[in-house]
Write an enzyme that holds these catalytic residues in place. Structure first.
Site: not given
Length: 339
Positions: A209, A233, A250
Protein backbone atom coordinates in the site's frame (compact mmCIF):
# COMPACT_ATOMS: atom_id res chain seq x y z
CA UNK A 1 -67.82 -5.00 -6.45
CA UNK A 2 -68.57 -5.66 -2.78
CA UNK A 3 -68.08 -2.83 -0.28
CA UNK A 4 -65.53 -4.90 1.65
CA UNK A 5 -63.52 -5.45 -1.55
CA UNK A 6 -63.54 -1.71 -2.24
CA UNK A 7 -62.37 -0.97 1.28
CA UNK A 8 -59.60 -3.57 0.99
CA UNK A 9 -58.46 -2.16 -2.37
CA UNK A 10 -58.53 1.38 -1.00
CA UNK A 11 -56.49 0.36 2.05
CA UNK A 12 -53.94 -1.47 -0.11
CA UNK A 13 -53.58 1.61 -2.31
CA UNK A 14 -53.12 3.77 0.80
CA UNK A 15 -50.42 1.49 2.21
CA UNK A 16 -48.58 1.09 -1.10
CA UNK A 17 -48.64 4.83 -1.73
CA UNK A 18 -47.27 5.72 1.68
CA UNK A 19 -44.66 2.97 1.53
CA UNK A 20 -43.33 4.64 -1.63
CA UNK A 21 -43.49 8.12 -0.12
CA UNK A 22 -41.72 7.09 3.09
CA UNK A 23 -39.09 4.93 1.40
CA UNK A 24 -38.09 7.22 -1.46
CA UNK A 25 -39.40 10.64 -0.47
CA UNK A 26 -38.70 10.62 3.26
CA UNK A 27 -35.82 8.19 3.63
CA UNK A 28 -33.58 11.05 4.67
CA UNK A 29 -35.74 11.64 7.77
CA UNK A 30 -35.44 8.02 8.88
CA UNK A 31 -31.69 8.17 8.29
CA UNK A 32 -31.25 11.32 10.39
CA UNK A 33 -33.37 9.94 13.23
CA UNK A 34 -31.40 6.70 13.02
CA UNK A 35 -28.16 8.68 13.34
CA UNK A 36 -29.38 10.02 16.71
CA UNK A 37 -29.69 6.43 17.93
CA UNK A 38 -26.21 5.55 16.68
CA UNK A 39 -24.49 8.65 18.06
CA UNK A 40 -26.01 8.05 21.49
CA UNK A 41 -25.23 4.30 21.50
CA UNK A 42 -28.85 3.56 22.37
CA UNK A 43 -28.73 0.00 21.03
CA UNK A 44 -25.79 -0.80 23.33
CA UNK A 45 -27.60 0.85 26.22
CA UNK A 46 -30.76 -1.21 25.77
CA UNK A 47 -28.82 -4.36 24.94
CA UNK A 48 -27.54 -4.38 28.53
CA UNK A 49 -31.15 -4.52 29.75
CA UNK A 50 -34.57 -3.24 28.57
CA UNK A 51 -35.18 0.31 29.76
CA UNK A 52 -38.06 2.70 30.30
CA UNK A 53 -37.94 5.61 27.89
CA UNK A 54 -37.63 8.05 30.82
CA UNK A 55 -34.46 6.30 31.99
CA UNK A 56 -33.02 6.46 28.47
CA UNK A 57 -33.94 10.15 28.21
CA UNK A 58 -32.11 10.86 31.45
CA UNK A 59 -28.97 9.02 30.32
CA UNK A 60 -28.74 10.85 26.97
CA UNK A 61 -30.05 14.15 28.38
CA UNK A 62 -33.12 14.32 26.12
CA UNK A 63 -36.60 15.62 26.78
CA UNK A 64 -38.60 12.58 27.92
CA UNK A 65 -41.37 12.77 25.34
CA UNK A 66 -38.92 13.56 22.53
CA UNK A 67 -36.99 10.44 23.49
CA UNK A 68 -40.20 8.40 23.50
CA UNK A 69 -41.12 9.68 20.04
CA UNK A 70 -37.69 8.77 18.72
CA UNK A 71 -37.75 5.23 20.09
CA UNK A 72 -41.31 4.39 19.05
CA UNK A 73 -40.60 5.64 15.49
CA UNK A 74 -38.40 2.57 14.98
CA UNK A 75 -40.79 0.00 16.46
CA UNK A 76 -42.53 -0.62 13.08
CA UNK A 77 -39.07 -1.07 11.53
CA UNK A 78 -38.35 -3.94 13.90
CA UNK A 79 -35.48 -2.23 15.73
CA UNK A 80 -37.23 -2.00 19.09
CA UNK A 81 -39.99 -3.75 20.99
CA UNK A 82 -42.11 -1.72 23.39
CA UNK A 83 -43.91 -3.13 26.42
CA UNK A 84 -45.53 -0.69 28.87
CA UNK A 85 -43.19 2.10 27.71
CA UNK A 86 -40.16 -0.13 28.28
CA UNK A 87 -37.99 -0.62 25.20
CA UNK A 88 -35.82 -3.59 24.29
CA UNK A 89 -33.77 -4.38 21.18
CA UNK A 90 -34.60 -7.17 18.75
CA UNK A 91 -32.54 -9.90 17.08
CA UNK A 92 -32.46 -7.64 14.04
CA UNK A 93 -31.09 -4.61 15.88
CA UNK A 94 -28.46 -6.57 17.82
CA UNK A 95 -26.27 -6.05 14.75
CA UNK A 96 -26.35 -2.32 15.55
CA UNK A 97 -24.47 -2.51 18.84
CA UNK A 98 -20.81 -1.48 18.69
CA UNK A 99 -19.60 -5.07 18.48
CA UNK A 100 -22.30 -6.08 15.99
CA UNK A 101 -20.20 -5.59 12.87
CA UNK A 102 -22.01 -2.69 11.15
CA UNK A 103 -22.04 0.04 13.81
CA UNK A 104 -19.50 2.26 12.05
CA UNK A 105 -21.04 1.65 8.63
CA UNK A 106 -24.45 2.77 9.88
CA UNK A 107 -23.06 5.73 11.81
CA UNK A 108 -21.04 7.04 8.86
CA UNK A 109 -23.77 6.49 6.25
CA UNK A 110 -26.29 8.42 8.35
CA UNK A 111 -23.87 11.20 9.37
CA UNK A 112 -23.91 14.88 8.43
CA UNK A 113 -20.62 14.40 6.55
CA UNK A 114 -22.16 11.70 4.38
CA UNK A 115 -25.26 13.80 3.69
CA UNK A 116 -22.99 16.69 2.73
CA UNK A 117 -21.01 14.43 0.42
CA UNK A 118 -24.18 13.53 -1.45
CA UNK A 119 -25.54 17.07 -1.67
CA UNK A 120 -24.00 17.37 -5.15
CA UNK A 121 -25.19 14.05 -6.55
CA UNK A 122 -27.83 15.61 -8.87
CA UNK A 123 -25.03 17.59 -10.51
CA UNK A 124 -22.88 14.45 -10.80
CA UNK A 125 -25.61 12.77 -12.84
CA UNK A 126 -26.50 15.88 -14.83
CA UNK A 127 -22.87 16.51 -15.81
CA UNK A 128 -21.71 12.86 -15.85
CA UNK A 129 -18.72 13.57 -13.61
CA UNK A 130 -17.86 12.92 -9.98
CA UNK A 131 -18.81 16.06 -8.08
CA UNK A 132 -18.95 14.39 -4.66
CA UNK A 133 -15.60 15.89 -3.58
CA UNK A 134 -16.77 19.37 -4.63
CA UNK A 135 -19.26 19.36 -1.74
CA UNK A 136 -16.18 19.71 0.50
CA UNK A 137 -14.41 22.11 -1.87
CA UNK A 138 -12.11 19.56 -3.55
CA UNK A 139 -11.72 17.88 -6.92
CA UNK A 140 -10.26 14.66 -5.49
CA UNK A 141 -12.05 12.55 -2.87
CA UNK A 142 -8.78 11.64 -1.16
CA UNK A 143 -8.07 15.32 -0.47
CA UNK A 144 -11.09 15.26 1.87
CA UNK A 145 -9.56 12.30 3.69
CA UNK A 146 -6.15 13.99 3.89
CA UNK A 147 -7.39 17.33 5.24
CA UNK A 148 -10.43 16.48 7.38
CA UNK A 149 -9.41 14.42 10.42
CA UNK A 150 -12.98 13.74 11.56
CA UNK A 151 -14.01 12.57 8.10
CA UNK A 152 -10.82 10.50 7.78
CA UNK A 153 -11.45 8.71 11.06
CA UNK A 154 -15.11 7.98 10.30
CA UNK A 155 -14.34 6.88 6.74
CA UNK A 156 -11.52 4.55 7.84
CA UNK A 157 -13.70 2.99 10.55
CA UNK A 158 -16.49 2.44 8.03
CA UNK A 159 -14.13 0.92 5.47
CA UNK A 160 -12.64 -1.40 8.07
CA UNK A 161 -16.10 -2.78 8.88
CA UNK A 162 -16.97 -3.02 5.19
CA UNK A 163 -13.83 -5.11 4.69
CA UNK A 164 -14.45 -7.21 7.79
CA UNK A 165 -17.86 -8.25 6.45
CA UNK A 166 -16.38 -9.64 3.24
CA UNK A 167 -13.12 -11.23 4.41
CA UNK A 168 -14.67 -14.32 6.09
CA UNK A 169 -16.49 -15.25 2.86
CA UNK A 170 -13.26 -14.77 0.91
CA UNK A 171 -11.14 -16.93 3.22
CA UNK A 172 -13.76 -19.67 3.46
CA UNK A 173 -14.62 -19.91 -0.23
CA UNK A 174 -11.30 -19.24 -1.98
CA UNK A 175 -8.43 -21.72 -2.38
CA UNK A 176 -4.97 -20.20 -1.90
CA UNK A 177 -3.23 -23.51 -1.14
CA UNK A 178 -1.17 -23.58 -4.36
CA UNK A 179 0.59 -20.27 -3.68
CA UNK A 180 3.80 -19.56 -1.79
CA UNK A 181 3.54 -15.77 -1.75
CA UNK A 182 0.38 -13.66 -1.87
CA UNK A 183 0.43 -9.87 -2.24
CA UNK A 184 -2.62 -7.96 -1.05
CA UNK A 185 -2.51 -4.92 -3.32
CA UNK A 186 -3.89 -1.94 -1.42
CA UNK A 187 -4.00 -4.16 1.65
CA UNK A 188 -3.97 -1.44 4.32
CA UNK A 189 -3.94 -3.11 7.77
CA UNK A 190 -3.20 -6.60 6.43
CA UNK A 191 -6.35 -8.39 7.52
CA UNK A 192 -6.57 -10.64 4.45
CA UNK A 193 -2.97 -11.89 4.54
CA UNK A 194 -3.30 -12.16 8.31
CA UNK A 195 -6.10 -14.67 7.85
CA UNK A 196 -4.26 -16.43 5.03
CA UNK A 197 -1.06 -17.08 6.99
CA UNK A 198 -3.18 -18.53 9.79
CA UNK A 199 -4.96 -20.90 7.41
CA UNK A 200 -1.97 -21.87 5.21
CA UNK A 201 1.19 -22.65 7.18
CA UNK A 202 3.50 -22.48 4.14
CA UNK A 203 2.16 -19.23 2.74
CA UNK A 204 3.92 -15.87 2.98
CA UNK A 205 1.97 -12.64 2.78
CA UNK A 206 2.90 -9.18 1.56
CA UNK A 207 0.77 -6.15 2.31
CA UNK A 208 1.34 -3.54 -0.38
CA UNK A 209 0.00 0.00 0.00
CA UNK A 210 1.01 3.64 -0.02
CA UNK A 211 3.64 4.63 2.53
CA UNK A 212 1.21 6.95 4.32
CA UNK A 213 -1.28 4.07 4.69
CA UNK A 214 1.33 1.57 5.87
CA UNK A 215 2.72 3.99 8.45
CA UNK A 216 -0.66 5.16 9.73
CA UNK A 217 -2.37 1.79 10.05
CA UNK A 218 -2.76 1.44 13.81
CA UNK A 219 -4.26 -2.04 13.54
CA UNK A 220 -1.47 -3.51 11.43
CA UNK A 221 -1.43 -7.31 11.62
CA UNK A 222 1.96 -8.57 12.80
CA UNK A 223 3.26 -12.02 11.91
CA UNK A 224 6.71 -13.45 11.00
CA UNK A 225 5.39 -14.45 7.56
CA UNK A 226 3.87 -11.05 6.79
CA UNK A 227 5.88 -8.24 5.19
CA UNK A 228 4.71 -4.67 4.65
CA UNK A 229 5.91 -2.98 1.47
CA UNK A 230 5.08 0.59 0.51
CA UNK A 231 4.70 1.92 -3.00
CA UNK A 232 2.27 2.82 -5.76
CA UNK A 233 0.52 0.20 -7.89
CA UNK A 234 0.89 2.59 -10.81
CA UNK A 235 4.69 2.20 -10.59
CA UNK A 236 5.68 -1.25 -9.33
CA UNK A 237 4.54 -4.12 -7.10
CA UNK A 238 6.46 -6.97 -5.41
CA UNK A 239 6.93 -10.27 -7.21
CA UNK A 240 4.49 -12.99 -6.10
CA UNK A 241 2.48 -16.07 -7.08
CA UNK A 242 -0.86 -14.42 -6.41
CA UNK A 243 -2.08 -10.82 -6.35
CA UNK A 244 -5.25 -9.96 -4.45
CA UNK A 245 -7.15 -6.83 -5.44
CA UNK A 246 -10.18 -6.48 -3.18
CA UNK A 247 -12.43 -3.52 -3.97
CA UNK A 248 -9.52 -1.78 -5.69
CA UNK A 249 -10.39 -1.63 -9.38
CA UNK A 250 -13.90 -0.32 -8.75
CA UNK A 251 -12.27 2.93 -7.58
CA UNK A 252 -10.76 3.54 -11.02
CA UNK A 253 -11.90 4.06 -14.59
CA UNK A 254 -10.89 1.58 -17.30
CA UNK A 255 -7.79 3.53 -18.31
CA UNK A 256 -6.39 3.53 -14.77
CA UNK A 257 -7.37 -0.12 -14.25
CA UNK A 258 -5.35 -1.05 -17.33
CA UNK A 259 -2.36 0.83 -15.89
CA UNK A 260 -2.67 -1.09 -12.61
CA UNK A 261 -2.92 -4.43 -14.41
CA UNK A 262 0.06 -3.52 -16.60
CA UNK A 263 2.15 -2.73 -13.51
CA UNK A 264 1.26 -6.07 -11.93
CA UNK A 265 1.94 -7.91 -15.18
CA UNK A 266 5.57 -6.74 -15.12
CA UNK A 267 6.18 -8.40 -11.72
CA UNK A 268 4.26 -11.62 -12.27
CA UNK A 269 5.89 -15.01 -12.50
CA UNK A 270 5.02 -17.41 -15.32
CA UNK A 271 2.09 -19.03 -13.50
CA UNK A 272 1.05 -16.15 -11.25
CA UNK A 273 -2.62 -15.31 -10.83
CA UNK A 274 -4.59 -12.18 -10.07
CA UNK A 275 -7.58 -12.59 -7.75
CA UNK A 276 -9.97 -9.69 -8.25
CA UNK A 277 -12.65 -9.41 -5.59
CA UNK A 278 -15.16 -6.89 -6.91
CA UNK A 279 -18.83 -6.65 -7.75
CA UNK A 280 -20.07 -8.34 -10.92
CA UNK A 281 -23.32 -6.66 -11.91
CA UNK A 282 -25.80 -9.18 -13.31
CA UNK A 283 -28.36 -7.45 -15.61
CA UNK A 284 -30.76 -10.34 -14.94
CA UNK A 285 -30.43 -10.17 -11.17
CA UNK A 286 -29.61 -6.69 -9.89
CA UNK A 287 -28.41 -6.54 -6.29
CA UNK A 288 -29.03 -3.45 -4.17
CA UNK A 289 -25.47 -3.44 -2.81
CA UNK A 290 -23.87 -3.64 -6.27
CA UNK A 291 -25.90 -0.71 -7.56
CA UNK A 292 -25.40 1.32 -4.38
CA UNK A 293 -21.64 0.87 -4.77
CA UNK A 294 -21.85 1.69 -8.47
CA UNK A 295 -23.50 5.04 -7.75
CA UNK A 296 -21.13 5.71 -4.85
CA UNK A 297 -17.86 5.08 -6.71
CA UNK A 298 -19.16 7.15 -9.63
CA UNK A 299 -19.99 10.10 -7.37
CA UNK A 300 -16.72 9.81 -5.41
CA UNK A 301 -14.19 8.69 -8.05
CA UNK A 302 -15.84 8.85 -11.49
CA UNK A 303 -15.50 5.06 -11.66
CA UNK A 304 -17.92 2.14 -11.76
CA UNK A 305 -18.93 -1.36 -10.79
CA UNK A 306 -18.71 -3.70 -13.76
CA UNK A 307 -20.80 -6.39 -15.40
CA UNK A 308 -19.18 -9.61 -16.57
CA UNK A 309 -19.12 -8.18 -20.08
CA UNK A 310 -17.36 -5.06 -18.76
CA UNK A 311 -14.74 -7.24 -17.07
CA UNK A 312 -14.22 -9.24 -20.27
CA UNK A 313 -13.76 -6.06 -22.29
CA UNK A 314 -11.24 -4.78 -19.75
CA UNK A 315 -9.28 -8.03 -19.97
CA UNK A 316 -9.41 -7.95 -23.78
CA UNK A 317 -7.53 -4.64 -23.66
CA UNK A 318 -4.91 -6.03 -21.26
CA UNK A 319 -2.45 -8.93 -21.03
CA UNK A 320 -4.99 -11.05 -19.13
CA UNK A 321 -7.79 -13.54 -19.55
CA UNK A 322 -10.46 -14.65 -17.08
CA UNK A 323 -9.80 -18.23 -15.96
CA UNK A 324 -12.78 -18.61 -13.65
CA UNK A 325 -15.42 -16.78 -11.61
CA UNK A 326 -16.59 -17.46 -8.07
CA UNK A 327 -19.99 -15.99 -7.20
CA UNK A 328 -20.00 -17.34 -3.65
CA UNK A 329 -17.46 -14.90 -2.23
CA UNK A 330 -18.62 -11.41 -1.32
CA UNK A 331 -17.67 -9.54 -3.38
CA UNK A 332 -17.40 -11.96 -6.26
CA UNK A 333 -14.07 -13.31 -7.48
CA UNK A 334 -12.53 -13.20 -10.94
CA UNK A 335 -9.31 -15.19 -11.36
CA UNK A 336 -7.02 -13.81 -14.07
CA UNK A 337 -3.90 -15.17 -15.69
CA UNK A 338 -1.70 -13.92 -18.51
CA UNK A 339 -2.83 -14.71 -22.04
Amino acid sequence: MESNDLNKESLENWNESWDLVMTFGMGHLTSKLFNILMNNSIFDMINESPKHYKEIAKIINFNEFSCYRLLRYFVPYGLFEENNEIFSITNKSKKLIKSGGIYNLCTFFSSNDYFKLYSTIPESFEQNKNLGPSSFGFDDFWDIVKTNEHFKYSFNQEMREFSNLSIPTIIKNTDFSSFNTVVDVGGSHGRIVGELVKKYENLNGIVFDLETVINSSIEKIKHPRIEYVSGSFFESVPSADCYVLKNILHDWDDEKCLEILKTISKSMKENSKIFIFDEIIDPNDYRKLSLFLDVTVFHFFNSRERSLNDWKQLCDKSDFKIDSINNVTQPQLLILSKK
